[in-house]
Design a protein around this motif. Structure first.
Motif, PDB file in Angstrom:
ATOM      1  N   ILE A 184      55.417 -39.307 -17.875  1.00  0.00           N
ATOM      2  CA  ILE A 184      56.273 -39.782 -18.966  1.00  0.00           C
ATOM      3  C   ILE A 184      57.156 -38.607 -19.379  1.00  0.00           C
ATOM      4  O   ILE A 184      56.709 -37.451 -19.316  1.00  0.00           O
ATOM      5  CB  ILE A 184      55.392 -40.243 -20.155  1.00  0.00           C
ATOM      6  N   ARG A 185      58.372 -38.893 -19.772  1.00  0.00           N
ATOM      7  CA  ARG A 185      59.249 -37.799 -20.191  1.00  0.00           C
ATOM      8  C   ARG A 185      59.954 -38.131 -21.500  1.00  0.00           C
ATOM      9  O   ARG A 185      60.048 -39.299 -21.889  1.00  0.00           O
ATOM     10  CB  ARG A 185      60.275 -37.469 -19.107  1.00  0.00           C
ATOM     11  N   GLN A 186      60.434 -37.092 -22.154  1.00  0.00           N
ATOM     12  CA  GLN A 186      61.190 -37.258 -23.392  1.00  0.00           C
ATOM     13  C   GLN A 186      62.412 -36.358 -23.354  1.00  0.00           C
ATOM     14  O   GLN A 186      62.296 -35.137 -23.554  1.00  0.00           O
ATOM     15  CB  GLN A 186      60.344 -36.948 -24.613  1.00  0.00           C
ATOM     16  N   PRO A 187      63.588 -36.925 -23.103  1.00  0.00           N
ATOM     17  CA  PRO A 187      64.818 -36.131 -23.143  1.00  0.00           C
ATOM     18  C   PRO A 187      65.089 -35.650 -24.564  1.00  0.00           C
ATOM     19  O   PRO A 187      64.618 -36.273 -25.535  1.00  0.00           O
ATOM     20  CB  PRO A 187      65.897 -37.112 -22.674  1.00  0.00           C
ATOM     21  N   PRO A 188      65.857 -34.603 -24.705  1.00  0.00           N
ATOM     22  CA  PRO A 188      66.138 -34.083 -26.054  1.00  0.00           C
ATOM     23  C   PRO A 188      66.808 -35.129 -26.924  1.00  0.00           C
ATOM     24  O   PRO A 188      67.784 -35.764 -26.518  1.00  0.00           O
ATOM     25  CB  PRO A 188      67.040 -32.876 -25.784  1.00  0.00           C
ATOM     26  N   GLY A 189      66.246 -35.356 -28.098  1.00  0.00           N
ATOM     27  CA  GLY A 189      66.824 -36.284 -29.055  1.00  0.00           C
ATOM     28  C   GLY A 189      66.603 -37.749 -28.739  1.00  0.00           C
ATOM     29  O   GLY A 189      67.182 -38.620 -29.407  1.00  0.00           O
ATOM     30  N   LYS A 190      65.774 -38.023 -27.722  1.00  0.00           N
ATOM     31  CA  LYS A 190      65.542 -39.419 -27.327  1.00  0.00           C
ATOM     32  C   LYS A 190      64.054 -39.751 -27.355  1.00  0.00           C
ATOM     33  O   LYS A 190      63.212 -38.882 -27.565  1.00  0.00           O
ATOM     34  CB  LYS A 190      66.106 -39.663 -25.925  1.00  0.00           C
TER      35      LYS A 190
ATOM     36  N   ASP B  32      68.290 -35.450 -16.396  1.00  0.00           N
ATOM     37  CA  ASP B  32      66.832 -35.402 -16.164  1.00  0.00           C
ATOM     38  C   ASP B  32      66.164 -34.285 -16.956  1.00  0.00           C
ATOM     39  O   ASP B  32      64.936 -34.123 -16.878  1.00  0.00           O
ATOM     40  CB  ASP B  32      66.555 -35.228 -14.672  1.00  0.00           C
ATOM     41  N   THR B  33      66.938 -33.542 -17.704  1.00  0.00           N
ATOM     42  CA  THR B  33      66.354 -32.525 -18.583  1.00  0.00           C
ATOM     43  C   THR B  33      65.497 -33.197 -19.643  1.00  0.00           C
ATOM     44  O   THR B  33      65.942 -34.125 -20.322  1.00  0.00           O
ATOM     45  CB  THR B  33      67.469 -31.699 -19.260  1.00  0.00           C
ATOM     46  N   ALA B  34      64.255 -32.745 -19.753  1.00  0.00           N
ATOM     47  CA  ALA B  34      63.314 -33.407 -20.668  1.00  0.00           C
ATOM     48  C   ALA B  34      62.025 -32.598 -20.742  1.00  0.00           C
ATOM     49  O   ALA B  34      61.793 -31.692 -19.933  1.00  0.00           O
ATOM     50  CB  ALA B  34      62.997 -34.821 -20.181  1.00  0.00           C
ATOM     51  N   VAL B  35      61.194 -32.975 -21.703  1.00  0.00           N
ATOM     52  CA  VAL B  35      59.798 -32.545 -21.686  1.00  0.00           C
ATOM     53  C   VAL B  35      59.034 -33.594 -20.879  1.00  0.00           C
ATOM     54  O   VAL B  35      59.134 -34.789 -21.174  1.00  0.00           O
ATOM     55  CB  VAL B  35      59.220 -32.424 -23.100  1.00  0.00           C
ATOM     56  N   TYR B  36      58.331 -33.130 -19.874  1.00  0.00           N
ATOM     57  CA  TYR B  36      57.586 -34.027 -18.989  1.00  0.00           C
ATOM     58  C   TYR B  36      56.097 -33.950 -19.327  1.00  0.00           C
ATOM     59  O   TYR B  36      55.524 -32.857 -19.424  1.00  0.00           O
ATOM     60  CB  TYR B  36      57.819 -33.645 -17.538  1.00  0.00           C
ATOM     61  N   TYR B  37      55.497 -35.136 -19.469  1.00  0.00           N
ATOM     62  CA  TYR B  37      54.079 -35.242 -19.791  1.00  0.00           C
ATOM     63  C   TYR B  37      53.339 -35.985 -18.688  1.00  0.00           C
ATOM     64  O   TYR B  37      53.869 -36.935 -18.107  1.00  0.00           O
ATOM     65  CB  TYR B  37      53.863 -36.033 -21.084  1.00  0.00           C
TER      66      TYR B  37
END
Length: 118
Positions: free
Chosen positions: A39-45, A91-96
């Motif tokens: 799962i990922r979370q792009p900045p501000g999304k 695709d820049t994001a925090v990936y979990y």
């Protein structure tokens, strides 16, 4: 206590392949009925589900990312890996990585920042 830990490069160049590994401790990735997700979370999304590999080894991907995504596993190391090809800055994001059972995510990794930039 199950623990998940993401690892991989924090910086990837555009058009390259992003590769992340999730190492699981305290439980086997082949135990029945667990699904191991990325799962990922792009900045501000918000959170975006990428896909999973099931206890059986079967995989399922988000339709929007399917053409670029591959999830595999190494049962001897109790790890599963995400590969996302042809990355762009989007695709820049925090990936979990996370574990799901009966559609509930019960354990998560701490997350790892991946930046796509030249």
């Amino acid at each position: 206590q199950v623990q998940l830990q993401e690892s991989g490069p924090g910086l990837v160049k555009p058009s390259q392949t992003l590769s992340l590994t999730c190492t699981v401790s305290g439980g086997s990735i082949t135990t029945n009925y667990y699904y191991w997700s990325w799962i990922r979370q792009p900045p501000g999304k918000g959170l975006e589900w990428i896909g999973y590999i099931a206890y059986s080894g079967s995989t399922y991907y988000s339709p929007s990312l399917k053409s670029r995504t591959s999830i595999s596993r190494d049962t001897s190391k109790n790890q599963f890996t995400l590969q996302l090809s042809s990355v762009t800055p989007e695709d820049t994001a925090v990936y979990y990585c996370a574990r799901a059972v009966r559609s509930v995510y019960d354990y998560w990794g701490q997350g790892t920042q991946v930046t796509v930039s030249s």
